[in-house]
Design an enzyme around this catalytic site. Structure first.
Site, PDB file in Angstrom:
ATOM      1  N   ASP A  75       4.484  18.905  -4.319  1.00 54.60           N
ATOM      2  CA  ASP A  75       3.454  19.839  -4.285  1.00 54.60           C
ATOM      3  C   ASP A  75       4.408  21.217  -3.676  1.00 54.60           C
ATOM      4  O   ASP A  75       3.623  22.094  -2.972  1.00 54.60           O
ATOM      5  CB  ASP A  75       2.534  19.782  -3.018  1.00 54.60           C
ATOM      6  CG  ASP A  75       1.463  20.367  -3.217  1.00 54.60           C
ATOM      7  OD1 ASP A  75       1.011  21.080  -4.236  1.00 54.60           O
ATOM      8  OD2 ASP A  75       0.486  20.442  -2.093  1.00 54.60           O
ATOM      9  N   LYS A  89       6.018  24.531  -9.096  1.00 50.79           N
ATOM     10  CA  LYS A  89       5.958  23.439 -10.216  1.00 50.79           C
ATOM     11  C   LYS A  89       6.905  23.415 -11.113  1.00 50.79           C
ATOM     12  O   LYS A  89       7.135  22.397 -11.592  1.00 50.79           O
ATOM     13  CB  LYS A  89       4.381  24.134 -10.983  1.00 50.79           C
ATOM     14  CG  LYS A  89       3.282  24.322  -9.796  1.00 50.79           C
ATOM     15  CD  LYS A  89       2.967  23.122  -8.884  1.00 50.79           C
ATOM     16  CE  LYS A  89       2.233  23.812  -7.755  1.00 50.79           C
ATOM     17  NZ  LYS A  89       2.207  22.900  -6.465  1.00 50.79           N
ATOM     18  N   ASP A 123       1.087  17.172  -7.298  1.00 51.47           N
ATOM     19  CA  ASP A 123      -0.295  17.816  -7.254  1.00 51.47           C
ATOM     20  C   ASP A 123      -0.255  18.993  -8.138  1.00 51.47           C
ATOM     21  O   ASP A 123       0.803  19.420  -8.564  1.00 51.47           O
ATOM     22  CB  ASP A 123      -0.320  18.292  -5.908  1.00 51.47           C
ATOM     23  CG  ASP A 123      -1.629  18.728  -5.549  1.00 51.47           C
ATOM     24  OD1 ASP A 123      -2.566  18.563  -6.334  1.00 51.47           O
ATOM     25  OD2 ASP A 123      -1.855  19.690  -4.678  1.00 51.47           O
ATOM     26  N   ASN A 124      -1.296  19.407  -8.452  1.00 51.98           N
ATOM     27  CA  ASN A 124      -1.397  20.583  -9.400  1.00 51.98           C
ATOM     28  C   ASN A 124      -0.842  20.357 -10.737  1.00 51.98           C
ATOM     29  O   ASN A 124      -0.206  21.362 -11.254  1.00 51.98           O
ATOM     30  CB  ASN A 124      -1.057  21.934  -8.602  1.00 51.98           C
ATOM     31  CG  ASN A 124      -1.753  22.085  -7.231  1.00 51.98           C
ATOM     32  OD1 ASN A 124      -1.125  22.225  -6.439  1.00 51.98           O
ATOM     33  ND2 ASN A 124      -3.071  22.388  -7.351  1.00 51.98           N
ATOM     34  N   GLU A 153      -8.296  22.327  -5.639  1.00 54.27           N
ATOM     35  CA  GLU A 153      -8.615  22.488  -4.129  1.00 54.27           C
ATOM     36  C   GLU A 153      -9.936  23.494  -3.989  1.00 54.27           C
ATOM     37  O   GLU A 153      -9.686  24.708  -4.049  1.00 54.27           O
ATOM     38  CB  GLU A 153      -7.592  22.664  -3.175  1.00 54.27           C
ATOM     39  CG  GLU A 153      -6.372  23.610  -3.727  1.00 54.27           C
ATOM     40  CD  GLU A 153      -5.272  23.174  -4.337  1.00 54.27           C
ATOM     41  OE1 GLU A 153      -4.249  23.510  -4.358  1.00 54.27           O
ATOM     42  OE2 GLU A 153      -5.701  22.152  -5.160  1.00 54.27           O
TER      43      GLU A 153
END
Length: 264
Positions: free
Chosen positions: A191, A194, A219-220, A249
């Site tokens: 996280d 990226k 994540d993401n 989120e």
């Protein structure tokens, strides 16, 4: 003439207030690019300037005012409230957080690596569910974020379960055996930046820090996105990869978590 000018200024300020208070935040709930630009750049910088504090510092102050000390769930709830009703922040969030919780419970890891601590939100979600004797190492590149995260984690009473290390993941991952005594990780939560997902994954592979059955949870992967990482884990015969659809989120923008089991 001056009265006309005053009316124009007043009308312009009213319009600006309406845009910043209602219209733009409403549109950002459904547009990922706008959500990141507005919340993570424009609004954050404006509030930093006006309050002479950072978003993590404001979040910490909210936690100390509203969360019960020594109660991890109370701290998590306070941060969720802050992010939904006061200032958006790029935690994993409450919706994707339940997916993270389920993976931690499923794996029941003895050794966990978190890449990207930020303010300690996901760190707490993981730490509160770990079995006795488990180790959680979380890496944070930004010293200011790390300072806030330490206080948030301590407020939750979880500091004894967490080892927070400042520095670049690319520098620290090669030190895991010699400096931290870790042979391999059962669970890795990605996280951080990226574009570091894939290089850090390959680095862990090269160093033998992943064993058969190790789980990577990223994540993401949709917003802001990690396309090279996704392409790699979904095409590699070394992984069994599954996407958990969710939302960015505290918004309605599609995002999700990618769970990838290392097959050896």
């Amino acid at each position: 003439m001056w009265l006309y000018g005053l009316c124009l200024v007043g009308g312009g300020l009213s319009l600006l207030y309406a845009l910043s208070r209602w219209l733009i935040p409403a549109l950002a709930q459904y547009n990922g690019s706008l959500a990141l630009l507005w919340n993570d750049t424009i609004l954050e910088r404006a509030l930093d300037l006006l309050t002479r504090s950072s978003r993590p510092q404001r979040m910490l102050a909210h936690v100390k005012r509203h969360a019960a000390r020594g109660d991890p769930q109370s701290v998590i709830d306070a941060i969720d409230y802050f992010c939904r009703h006061k200032e958006w922040a790029m935690n994993v969030g409450d919706e994707k957080g339940t997916i993270l919780d389920s993976v931690v419970c499923e794996v029941s890891p003895g050794a966990v690596l978190e890449l990207g601590t930020y303010c300690g939100y996901s760190t707490m979600r993981i730490a509160r569910l770990l079995p006795p004797g488990a180790r959680l190492i979380t890496l944070e590149f930004n010293p200011a974020n790390a300072a806030v995260a330490r206080q948030v984690i301590a407020w939750a009473g979880l500091e004894h379960k967490v080892q927070l290390v400042e520095g670049s993941s690319g520098d620290l991952i090669p030190q895991m055996r010699e400096k931290f005594g870790i042979d391999s990780f059962d669970l890795v939560f990605l996280d951080h930046w990226k574009d570091w997902y894939l290089p850090d994954t390959r680095l862990m592979e090269e160093l033998g820090l992943l064993h058969k059955g190790s789980v990577l949870l990223a994540d993401n992967v949709i917003c802001p996105g990690a396309p090279e990482y996704l392409a790699y884990v979904r095409s590699s015969p070394r992984y069994d990869s599954r996407y958990f659809k969710s939302h960015l989120e505290y918004t309605y923008v599609e995002d999700g978590l990618e769970k990838s089991v290392f097959l050896g």
